[in-house]
Design a protein around this motif. Structure first.
Motif, mmCIF file in Angstrom:
data_model
loop_
_atom_site.group_PDB
_atom_site.id
_atom_site.type_symbol
_atom_site.label_atom_id
_atom_site.label_comp_id
_atom_site.label_asym_id
_atom_site.label_seq_id
_atom_site.Cartn_x
_atom_site.Cartn_y
_atom_site.Cartn_z
ATOM 1 N N ARG A 192 0.822 -1.210 0.000
ATOM 2 C CA ARG A 192 0.000 0.000 0.000
ATOM 3 C C ARG A 192 0.850 1.253 0.000
ATOM 4 N NH1 ARG A 192 -5.149 1.700 0.813
ATOM 5 N NH2 ARG A 192 -4.990 3.695 1.834
ATOM 6 N N ALA A 193 1.926 1.217 0.794
ATOM 7 C CA ALA A 193 2.847 2.359 0.812
ATOM 8 C C ALA A 193 3.485 2.537 -0.562
ATOM 9 C CB ALA A 193 3.916 2.150 1.879
ATOM 10 N N ALA A 194 3.868 1.429 -1.175
ATOM 11 C CA ALA A 194 4.513 1.499 -2.494
ATOM 12 C C ALA A 194 3.580 2.152 -3.513
ATOM 13 C CB ALA A 194 4.923 0.100 -2.959
ATOM 14 N N LEU A 195 2.318 1.751 -3.503
ATOM 15 C CA LEU A 195 1.360 2.312 -4.465
ATOM 16 C C LEU A 195 1.083 3.786 -4.170
ATOM 17 C CD1 LEU A 195 -1.112 -0.699 -4.801
ATOM 18 C CD2 LEU A 195 0.686 0.025 -6.379
ATOM 19 N N THR A 196 0.969 4.118 -2.880
ATOM 20 C CA THR A 196 0.758 5.522 -2.502
ATOM 21 C C THR A 196 1.905 6.387 -3.009
ATOM 22 O OG1 THR A 196 -0.480 4.922 -0.524
ATOM 23 C CG2 THR A 196 0.518 7.105 -0.555
ATOM 24 N N LEU A 197 3.138 5.909 -2.816
ATOM 25 C CA LEU A 197 4.307 6.681 -3.242
ATOM 26 C C LEU A 197 4.341 6.821 -4.761
ATOM 27 C CD1 LEU A 197 6.968 5.188 -0.831
ATOM 28 C CD2 LEU A 197 6.140 7.527 -0.840
ATOM 29 N N LEU A 198 4.051 5.726 -5.466
ATOM 30 C CA LEU A 198 4.054 5.778 -6.938
ATOM 31 C C LEU A 198 3.128 6.878 -7.425
ATOM 32 C CD1 LEU A 198 3.995 2.105 -8.284
ATOM 33 C CD2 LEU A 198 5.809 3.795 -8.535
ATOM 34 N N TRP A 199 1.943 6.938 -6.824
ATOM 35 C CA TRP A 199 0.971 7.934 -7.262
ATOM 36 C C TRP A 199 1.422 9.335 -6.865
ATOM 37 C CZ3 TRP A 199 -2.272 8.822 -10.795
ATOM 38 C CH2 TRP A 199 -3.227 9.839 -10.693
ATOM 39 N N ASP A 200 2.039 9.453 -5.700
ATOM 40 C CA ASP A 200 2.414 10.771 -5.211
ATOM 41 C C ASP A 200 3.583 11.370 -5.983
ATOM 42 O OD1 ASP A 200 0.740 11.703 -2.978
ATOM 43 O OD2 ASP A 200 2.617 12.647 -2.344
ATOM 44 N N ILE A 201 4.467 10.534 -6.517
ATOM 45 C CA ILE A 201 5.603 11.086 -7.270
ATOM 46 C C ILE A 201 5.415 10.838 -8.766
ATOM 47 C CG2 ILE A 201 7.186 10.810 -5.335
ATOM 48 C CD1 ILE A 201 8.408 8.439 -6.886
ATOM 49 N N ARG A 202 4.137 10.767 -9.191
ATOM 50 C CA ARG A 202 3.862 10.408 -10.585
ATOM 51 C C ARG A 202 4.566 11.315 -11.584
ATOM 52 N NH1 ARG A 202 -0.325 12.243 -7.652
ATOM 53 N NH2 ARG A 202 -1.586 14.009 -8.341
ATOM 54 N N PHE A 203 4.742 12.596 -11.231
ATOM 55 C CA PHE A 203 5.380 13.504 -12.184
ATOM 56 C C PHE A 203 6.861 13.173 -12.339
ATOM 57 C CE2 PHE A 203 2.054 16.225 -10.057
ATOM 58 C CZ PHE A 203 1.084 15.908 -10.994
#
Lengths: 236, 231
Positions: free
Chosen positions: B140-151
């Protein structure tokens, strides 16, 4: 009420990089009174908060709550809030989802929390473009929505100006009034007096003194505490 | 030399059908490969960044080393797997665009995963305490981070696209450079150069560089606008 308090620390110690940061200590935190953790930089305040919150594991000893599964009944607000790249409201919703709050309750609780800290009008704004004070209030809203029994705050106003600090303190008061146990570390002696019922004074990783706020400031029992109060006062 | 450039540009300007077919296939193959590699590579990189498991350091070193995979070696391995006698021979993929997509996916996956791993790990340092305090870790943390640093991850994806659209060795071997079927820009450039048709080779070279430039400019614009909006 069978809450998660009292919290007991039994012979808890912590070292990092070969340096002892927390000497073995025993401590019990009861529900009710707001606890202020005071001490100079490097005294171990932040580490003690993280040990209690469960973010770091002690090298020796045990951190014992009176009930298991305490993760969702406590919250922590850090010196520098970390906001996700999404709206203020979505940040609160994220915390509720992580705490497995039923979906139908999340919206109401998130909006209530934003209103409580006075951020209802910026709910749709991206959290990362809010000011430092607003972001810290948003961090408090995120905690508020979780209805925690215990709220840890690690120098929550250290980076803020006096106006923003006042707003933060008002929210912390509201937590206290609503029955949440406050455990806060701070440098600010005025803040300790305004918000605290008792003081735990740390010096070089040891609890040197623990006393009701008024007693601590009027008649500190230890030389270290007396020196700390004297040294810090001009800046409060 | 100048003559070649001029006739190359003329070819481009006159929208030579044969040429645009080659360009279209190139883009289709590389974009598909990058999409597949991103689908696997971004979560993989994030999982390695957030996870704590034995041999993690070794995996990171290996992943970084694989960024330098020679395309011809990837092509050779995929060729062996897909050839009639190979374990995947029954699918009959050799010398098809699908084989080329597969080869480029393998080539680009380590680049996207390794760059994502680094970006997510940097973000994790900033977010870890906050997320763990909220009870979020692992996948869940991994997916949250992926979305948060998408740019920021756009850079990793663009690096993968650059590699895929520029390589020639892998698609040459598994595609076979068959006219009208598996001929792409880079294999055409190699072929026409060896045949001595420099204008066509140069024209394609110019188109290739122009496409890469346009894609990167567009991505940069999107990233800047999005970052200004959401901080």
């Amino acid at each position: 009420m069978n809450g998660i308090l009292p919290l007991r620390l039994e012979d808890v110690s912590f070292a990092a990089g070969g340096r002892t940061i927390i000497e073995p200590l025993n401590l019990t935190l009861e529900a009710g009174a707001s606890t202020i953790v005071l001490g100079a930089n490097g005294a171990g305040k932040s580490v003690l908060m993280r040990l209690m919150h469960g973010l770091v594991a002690p090298d020796t000893g045990r951190v014992l709550w009176s009930r298991p599964d305490v993760r969702r009944r406590q919250a922590m607000v850090f010196q520098r809030p970390v906001m996700l790249r999404r709206s203020a409201l979505a940040n609160v919703l994220y915390a509720l989802e992580a705490a497995r709050v039923p979906p139908q309750e999340r919206g109401r609780r998130a909006r209530e929390a934003l209103a409580e800290v006075g951020l209802a009008h910026v709910a749709a704004r991206p959290a990362r473009v809010l000011s430092g004070g607003e972001q810290q209030r948003l961090a408090l809203a995120r905690a508020w929505a979780l209805h925690p029994e215990v709220l840890f705050l690690d120098e929550p106003t250290a980076n803020l100006d006096p106006g923003a600090t006042r707003e933060i303190e008002a929210v912390i008061k509201a937590f206290d009034v609503s029955g949440t146990k406050i455990v806060m570390s701070t440098h600010n002696l005025g803040q300790a007096r305004r918000l605290g019922d008792e003081v735990i004074f740390l010096h070089q990783g040891r609890v040197v003194e623990r006393a009701p706020v008024e007693v601590f400031f009027k008649q500190p029992a230890s030389a270290e505490a007396a020196a700390f109060i004297k040294g810090e006062l001009p800046w409060t | 030399m100048l003559d070649a450039v001029v006739s190359g540009l003329q070819l481009v300007a006159t929208l030579d059908l044969r040429l645009w077919q080659v360009v279209g296939l190139s883009l289709a193959v590389s974009v598909s490969a990058v999409a597949l590699a991103s689908l696997v590579g971004l979560p993989l990189g994030a999982a390695i960044a957030v996870g704590r498991f034995p041999g993690r350091q070794g995996v990171i070193v290996l992943l970084n080393a694989l960024m330098g995979l020679p395309p011809v070696v990837v092509g050779l391995v995929i060729y062996l797997l897909l050839s009639r006698a190979g374990p995947l021979g029954a699918f009959g993929l050799l010398f098809t665009p699908r084989a080329m997509v597969l080869a480029q996916t393998v080539l680009v996956l380590p680049i996207i995963a390794a760059l994502a791993r680094q970006a997510v790990e940097d973000a994790w340092r900033e977010y870890e305490e906050q997320l763990r305090s909220l009870g979020v870790d692992g996948l869940r943390a991994a997916l949250t981070l992926l979305w948060d640093i998408r740019f920021s991850l756009l850079t990793a994806v663009l690096a993968g696209l650059g590699r895929a659209s520029a390589e020639v060795g892998a698609v040459m071997i598994v595609g076979g450079n068959i006219d009208g079927v598996t001929r792409v820009m880079t294999t055409t450039i190699a072929l026409e150069t060896s045949k001595g048709d420099l204008p066509l080779a140069l024209g394609l070279g110019i188109v290739l560089i122009a496409i890469v430039l346009v894609v990167n400019a567009a991505a940069h614009g999107v990233k800047e606008a999005a970052q200004r909006r959401s901080g």
